[in-house]
Design an enzyme around this catalytic site. Structure first.
Site, PDB file in Angstrom:
ATOM      1  N   PRO A  10     -39.209  62.333   5.625  1.00  0.00           N
ATOM      2  CA  PRO A  10     -38.959  60.955   6.038  1.00  0.00           C
ATOM      3  C   PRO A  10     -38.833  59.970   4.879  1.00  0.00           C
ATOM      4  O   PRO A  10     -39.576  60.046   3.899  1.00  0.00           O
ATOM      5  CB  PRO A  10     -40.191  60.604   6.881  1.00  0.00           C
ATOM      6  CG  PRO A  10     -40.697  61.902   7.368  1.00  0.00           C
ATOM      7  CD  PRO A  10     -40.363  62.919   6.314  1.00  0.00           C
ATOM      8  N   ASN A  11     -37.874  59.077   5.024  1.00  0.00           N
ATOM      9  CA  ASN A  11     -37.626  57.947   4.111  1.00  0.00           C
ATOM     10  C   ASN A  11     -36.994  58.343   2.784  1.00  0.00           C
ATOM     11  O   ASN A  11     -36.644  57.455   1.993  1.00  0.00           O
ATOM     12  CB  ASN A  11     -38.928  57.150   3.857  1.00  0.00           C
ATOM     13  CG  ASN A  11     -39.506  56.605   5.143  1.00  0.00           C
ATOM     14  OD1 ASN A  11     -38.787  55.957   5.909  1.00  0.00           O
ATOM     15  ND2 ASN A  11     -40.763  56.888   5.427  1.00  0.00           N
ATOM     16  N   TYR A  23     -40.050  55.385  -7.011  1.00  0.00           N
ATOM     17  CA  TYR A  23     -39.283  56.603  -6.722  1.00  0.00           C
ATOM     18  C   TYR A  23     -38.002  56.752  -7.553  1.00  0.00           C
ATOM     19  O   TYR A  23     -37.289  57.747  -7.402  1.00  0.00           O
ATOM     20  CB  TYR A  23     -38.936  56.647  -5.225  1.00  0.00           C
ATOM     21  CG  TYR A  23     -40.180  56.706  -4.357  1.00  0.00           C
ATOM     22  CD1 TYR A  23     -41.042  57.804  -4.429  1.00  0.00           C
ATOM     23  CD2 TYR A  23     -40.516  55.668  -3.490  1.00  0.00           C
ATOM     24  CE1 TYR A  23     -42.187  57.867  -3.652  1.00  0.00           C
ATOM     25  CE2 TYR A  23     -41.657  55.717  -2.707  1.00  0.00           C
ATOM     26  CZ  TYR A  23     -42.495  56.821  -2.792  1.00  0.00           C
ATOM     27  OH  TYR A  23     -43.627  56.878  -2.034  1.00  0.00           O
ATOM     28  N   ASN A  74     -39.969  68.348  -0.258  1.00  0.00           N
ATOM     29  CA  ASN A  74     -40.695  67.091  -0.440  1.00  0.00           C
ATOM     30  C   ASN A  74     -40.926  66.554   0.972  1.00  0.00           C
ATOM     31  O   ASN A  74     -40.015  65.995   1.578  1.00  0.00           O
ATOM     32  CB  ASN A  74     -39.886  66.086  -1.268  1.00  0.00           C
ATOM     33  CG  ASN A  74     -40.678  64.801  -1.483  1.00  0.00           C
ATOM     34  OD1 ASN A  74     -41.687  64.553  -0.812  1.00  0.00           O
ATOM     35  ND2 ASN A  74     -40.219  63.966  -2.398  1.00  0.00           N
ATOM     36  N   HIS A  80     -49.215  64.385   4.156  1.00  0.00           N
ATOM     37  CA  HIS A  80     -50.613  63.992   4.257  1.00  0.00           C
ATOM     38  C   HIS A  80     -51.241  64.261   5.629  1.00  0.00           C
ATOM     39  O   HIS A  80     -52.442  64.162   5.776  1.00  0.00           O
ATOM     40  CB  HIS A  80     -50.749  62.504   3.875  1.00  0.00           C
ATOM     41  CG  HIS A  80     -50.002  62.177   2.604  1.00  0.00           C
ATOM     42  ND1 HIS A  80     -50.297  62.780   1.405  1.00  0.00           N
ATOM     43  CD2 HIS A  80     -48.935  61.357   2.366  1.00  0.00           C
ATOM     44  CE1 HIS A  80     -49.462  62.319   0.462  1.00  0.00           C
ATOM     45  NE2 HIS A  80     -48.625  61.469   1.027  1.00  0.00           N
ATOM     46  N   ASP A  87     -47.790  74.537   9.500  1.00  0.00           N
ATOM     47  CA  ASP A  87     -47.755  75.778  10.272  1.00  0.00           C
ATOM     48  C   ASP A  87     -46.373  76.423  10.221  1.00  0.00           C
ATOM     49  O   ASP A  87     -46.255  77.653  10.193  1.00  0.00           O
ATOM     50  CB  ASP A  87     -48.145  75.514  11.732  1.00  0.00           C
ATOM     51  CG  ASP A  87     -49.654  75.311  11.897  1.00  0.00           C
ATOM     52  OD1 ASP A  87     -50.392  75.512  10.912  1.00  0.00           O
ATOM     53  OD2 ASP A  87     -50.079  74.936  13.006  1.00  0.00           O
ATOM     54  N   ARG A 111     -52.939  59.471  -0.351  1.00  0.00           N
ATOM     55  CA  ARG A 111     -51.856  60.334  -0.837  1.00  0.00           C
ATOM     56  C   ARG A 111     -52.382  61.544  -1.620  1.00  0.00           C
ATOM     57  O   ARG A 111     -51.641  62.440  -1.977  1.00  0.00           O
ATOM     58  CB  ARG A 111     -50.883  59.542  -1.719  1.00  0.00           C
ATOM     59  CG  ARG A 111     -50.135  58.481  -0.967  1.00  0.00           C
ATOM     60  CD  ARG A 111     -49.050  57.852  -1.805  1.00  0.00           C
ATOM     61  NE  ARG A 111     -48.714  56.545  -1.284  1.00  0.00           N
ATOM     62  CZ  ARG A 111     -47.844  56.315  -0.298  1.00  0.00           C
ATOM     63  NH1 ARG A 111     -47.195  57.305   0.257  1.00  0.00           N
ATOM     64  NH2 ARG A 111     -47.618  55.082   0.129  1.00  0.00           N
TER      65      ARG A 111
HETATM   66  C1  DQA Z   1     -43.600  61.250  -1.814  1.00  0.00           C
HETATM   67  C2  DQA Z   1     -45.051  60.756  -1.813  1.00  0.00           C
HETATM   68  C3  DQA Z   1     -45.535  60.469  -0.410  1.00  0.00           C
HETATM   69  O1  DQA Z   1     -46.875  60.004  -0.423  1.00  0.00           O
HETATM   70  C4  DQA Z   1     -44.665  59.408   0.234  1.00  0.00           C
HETATM   71  O2  DQA Z   1     -45.066  59.184   1.569  1.00  0.00           O
HETATM   72  C5  DQA Z   1     -43.217  59.737   0.162  1.00  0.00           C
HETATM   73  C6  DQA Z   1     -42.672  60.301  -1.068  1.00  0.00           C
HETATM   74  C7  DQA Z   1     -43.051  61.405  -3.250  1.00  0.00           C
HETATM   75  O3  DQA Z   1     -41.996  62.020  -3.381  1.00  0.00           O
HETATM   76  O4  DQA Z   1     -43.645  60.901  -4.204  1.00  0.00           O
HETATM   77  O5  DQA Z   1     -42.454  59.459   1.072  1.00  0.00           O
HETATM   78  O6  DQA Z   1     -43.564  62.530  -1.199  1.00  0.00           O
END
Ligand code: DQA
Length: 150
Positions: A10-11, A23, A74, A80, A87, A111
């Protein structure tokens, strides 16, 4: 030819726009294109998939059975808390490496916990997009020194 699946949670589709100070400024397309080029140079093949939906990622992991030699994931925030994603990774006999762009250990305390880490070969965090390439390299190399049985 060895085949690897790169999964972005996600995101991560918003990379480049999303909190670039954390990022980075590279878009997901740029990162995926670099990985495909790296794979070509190393005689292997990479497919990438991003979803904001937990179930879509889980479906891709199950479909990967007998199709791929390794998974780079990723999981974004699913890292988290998603026992379902964990699973799914545990259910397929494919070595996986967990990647985070940011150093999750140097950020908010929530995190620091990953429910994914116990079922993967290794974890790379805090090195930005190069982490994906390092994960592919480790998988190509056979993940020597990884956890027995993972
Ligand atoms: C992430 C770290 C995660 O805590 C966060 O929710 C992300 C990106 C990272 O690539 O640093 O969406 O996985």
């Amino acid at each position: 030819m060895r085949r690897f699946l790169v999964l972005h949670g996600p995101n991560l589709g918003a990379l480049g726009l999303r909190e670039p100070e954390i990022y980075g400024r590279r878009t997901l397309n740029e990162i995926d294109e670099d990985l495909r080029a790296w794979a070509r140079d190393h005689g292997c093949h990479v497919d990438s998939f991003q979803s904001n939906w937990e179930g879509a990622l889980i479906d891709r992991i199950h479909q990967a059975r007998d199709q791929y030699d390794g998974i780079v994931i990723n999981p974004g925030a699913l890292t988290h808390y998603s026992i379902a994603l964990r699973d799914a990774l545990a259910a397929v006999p494919i070595p996986a490496v967990e990647v985070h762009l940011s150093n999750v250990h140097a950020r908010e305390s929530f995190r620091r916990r990953s429910v994914i880490s116990p079922v993967v070969k290794g974890v790379i965090a805090g090195l930005g997009a190069v982490g994906y390439r390092l994960a592919l390299e480790a998988l190509l190399d056979g993940c020597e020194g990884g956890r027995e049985g993972a």
